[in-house]
Scaffold this active site. Sequence first.
Site, PDB file in Angstrom:
ATOM      1  N   LYS A 130       1.837   2.753  48.726  1.00 20.94           N
ATOM      2  CA  LYS A 130       1.486   1.802  47.671  1.00 20.94           C
ATOM      3  C   LYS A 130       1.707   2.322  46.252  1.00 20.94           C
ATOM      4  CE  LYS A 130       0.952  -1.237  49.586  1.00 20.94           C
ATOM      5  NZ  LYS A 130       2.043  -1.790  50.462  1.00 20.94           N
ATOM      6  N   HIS A 160       6.458   8.682  53.718  1.00 18.62           N
ATOM      7  CA  HIS A 160       5.162   8.883  53.047  1.00 18.62           C
ATOM      8  C   HIS A 160       4.522  10.173  53.548  1.00 18.62           C
ATOM      9  CE1 HIS A 160       5.193   4.842  51.439  1.00 18.62           C
ATOM     10  NE2 HIS A 160       4.984   4.245  52.579  1.00 18.62           N
ATOM     11  N   SER A 186      -4.440  -1.512  46.008  1.00 24.27           N
ATOM     12  CA  SER A 186      -3.245  -2.028  46.682  1.00 24.27           C
ATOM     13  C   SER A 186      -3.326  -1.732  48.188  1.00 24.27           C
ATOM     14  CB  SER A 186      -1.996  -1.372  46.066  1.00 24.27           C
ATOM     15  OG  SER A 186      -0.827  -1.852  46.671  1.00 24.27           O
TER      16      SER A 186
HETATM   17  S1  PPS Z   1       4.525   0.819  50.780  1.00 26.76           S
HETATM   18  O1  PPS Z   1       4.068  -0.172  51.776  1.00 26.76           O
HETATM   19  O2  PPS Z   1       3.640   1.991  50.775  1.00 26.76           O
HETATM   20  O3  PPS Z   1       5.933   1.209  50.956  1.00 26.76           O
HETATM   21  O4  PPS Z   1       4.333   0.078  49.384  1.00 26.76           O
HETATM   22  P1  PPS Z   1       5.031   0.468  48.005  1.00 26.76           P
HETATM   23  O5  PPS Z   1       6.326  -0.210  47.913  1.00 26.76           O
HETATM   24  O6  PPS Z   1       4.965   1.924  47.784  1.00 26.76           O
HETATM   25  O7  PPS Z   1       4.008  -0.156  46.964  1.00 26.76           O
HETATM   26  C1  PPS Z   1       3.707  -1.529  46.916  1.00 26.76           C
HETATM   27  C2  PPS Z   1       3.148  -1.798  45.525  1.00 26.76           C
HETATM   28  O8  PPS Z   1       4.249  -1.769  44.581  1.00 26.76           O
HETATM   29  C3  PPS Z   1       4.331  -3.034  43.934  1.00 26.76           C
HETATM   30  N1  PPS Z   1       5.729  -3.331  43.601  1.00 26.76           N
HETATM   31  C4  PPS Z   1       6.192  -3.398  42.347  1.00 26.76           C
HETATM   32  N2  PPS Z   1       5.578  -3.206  41.164  1.00 26.76           N
HETATM   33  C5  PPS Z   1       6.329  -3.372  40.041  1.00 26.76           C
HETATM   34  N3  PPS Z   1       7.643  -3.732  40.064  1.00 26.76           N
HETATM   35  C6  PPS Z   1       8.288  -3.926  41.225  1.00 26.76           C
HETATM   36  N4  PPS Z   1       9.569  -4.275  41.219  1.00 26.76           N
HETATM   37  C7  PPS Z   1       7.559  -3.754  42.438  1.00 26.76           C
HETATM   38  N5  PPS Z   1       7.860  -3.877  43.756  1.00 26.76           N
HETATM   39  C8  PPS Z   1       6.739  -3.621  44.438  1.00 26.76           C
HETATM   40  C9  PPS Z   1       3.722  -3.983  44.942  1.00 26.76           C
HETATM   41  O9  PPS Z   1       3.374  -5.212  44.357  1.00 26.76           O
HETATM   42  C10 PPS Z   1       2.523  -3.167  45.411  1.00 26.76           C
HETATM   43  O10 PPS Z   1       1.523  -3.029  44.401  1.00 26.76           O
HETATM   44  P2  PPS Z   1       0.295  -4.034  44.200  1.00 26.76           P
HETATM   45  O11 PPS Z   1      -0.602  -3.365  43.198  1.00 26.76           O
HETATM   46  O12 PPS Z   1      -0.361  -4.190  45.539  1.00 26.76           O
HETATM   47  O13 PPS Z   1       0.877  -5.307  43.680  1.00 26.76           O
END
Ligand code: PPS
Length: 295
Positions: free
Chosen positions: A48, A108, A138
Amino acid sequence: MELVSDTSRPPLVYVKGVPLIKYFAETIEPLQSFQARPDDLLISTYPKSGTTWLSEILDMIYQGGDTEKCRRAPIYIRVPFLEFRCPGVPSGLETLKDVPAPRLLKTHLPLALLPQSLLDQQVKMIYVARNPKDVVVSYYNFYKMAQVHPEPGTWDNFLEQFMEGKVSYGSWYQHVQEWWELSRTHPILYLFYEDMKANPKRETQKILEFLGRSLPEKIVDQIVQNTSFKEMKKNPMTNYSTVPTNVMDHSICPFMRKGITGDWKNTFTVAQNERFDADLAEKMVGCELTAHWQL
Ligand code: PPS
């Protein structure tokens, strides 16, 4: 592949002291014989923290900014997730077989479980760290919608589990610090989600420089535009809507949830925040990382 019906929130399984999603735990042993290539690029994060976002930026860079090429498959096929395994969905190792070099890979894993070959081959790595308060919020929402996790319980209980390192992938505190330490001796670009939000163009240029690549400024602008939260949320190749609903149920909470910094303020109580800060200060003592966040 196994039947899709077998996804019933199994308890976490500990591997070398690290709690993992049961199915992921089962891949750790076969993963140790994974052969890295020197031209692989590993995306590493605690869950996340911006993995999907960074993955899309990197695939866009590798495809020279060609949006259509980046629509060739969902992000988890274009960027295999090494330890991923889930009934009804191809595993990371299966997906990897069809990916041509140079490969983008996602993990991860904490260092204790990382396949040695990635280190031996001096594979370049990009790590993203995010404010732990936003990570845990998240993660709580992700636990609810991604049913390979155990039931998250109440928010207060989940927060305690996170602080104790009893959520999948274990301690956030150890993860960010050990990868930071590794970046002193291994080719790692260490990024922060908050910097990517504040200035995505500058961070994309940092990535290009780290990769030893260059792209015309116009293409960099297009990459920034196409990897914005708004664009990625509506793109089926990045928003995980292609995953079966019994694995990820977007009606409970979308994978692309808010994509902002500081959302923790809408969830933490004042008391939870004070407790978290005190605990964080103890666990991160002597570590310069926390200076990056307005905690
Ligand atoms: S995972 O499942 O661990 O691989 O998730 P991960 O991709 O690491 O994290 C998901 C969070 O990143 C946000 N997200 C973004 N934020 C800003 N810009 C972009 N382009 C973007 N893409 C994904 C996503 O909404 C999750 O955060 P939260 O706070 O839940 O919205």
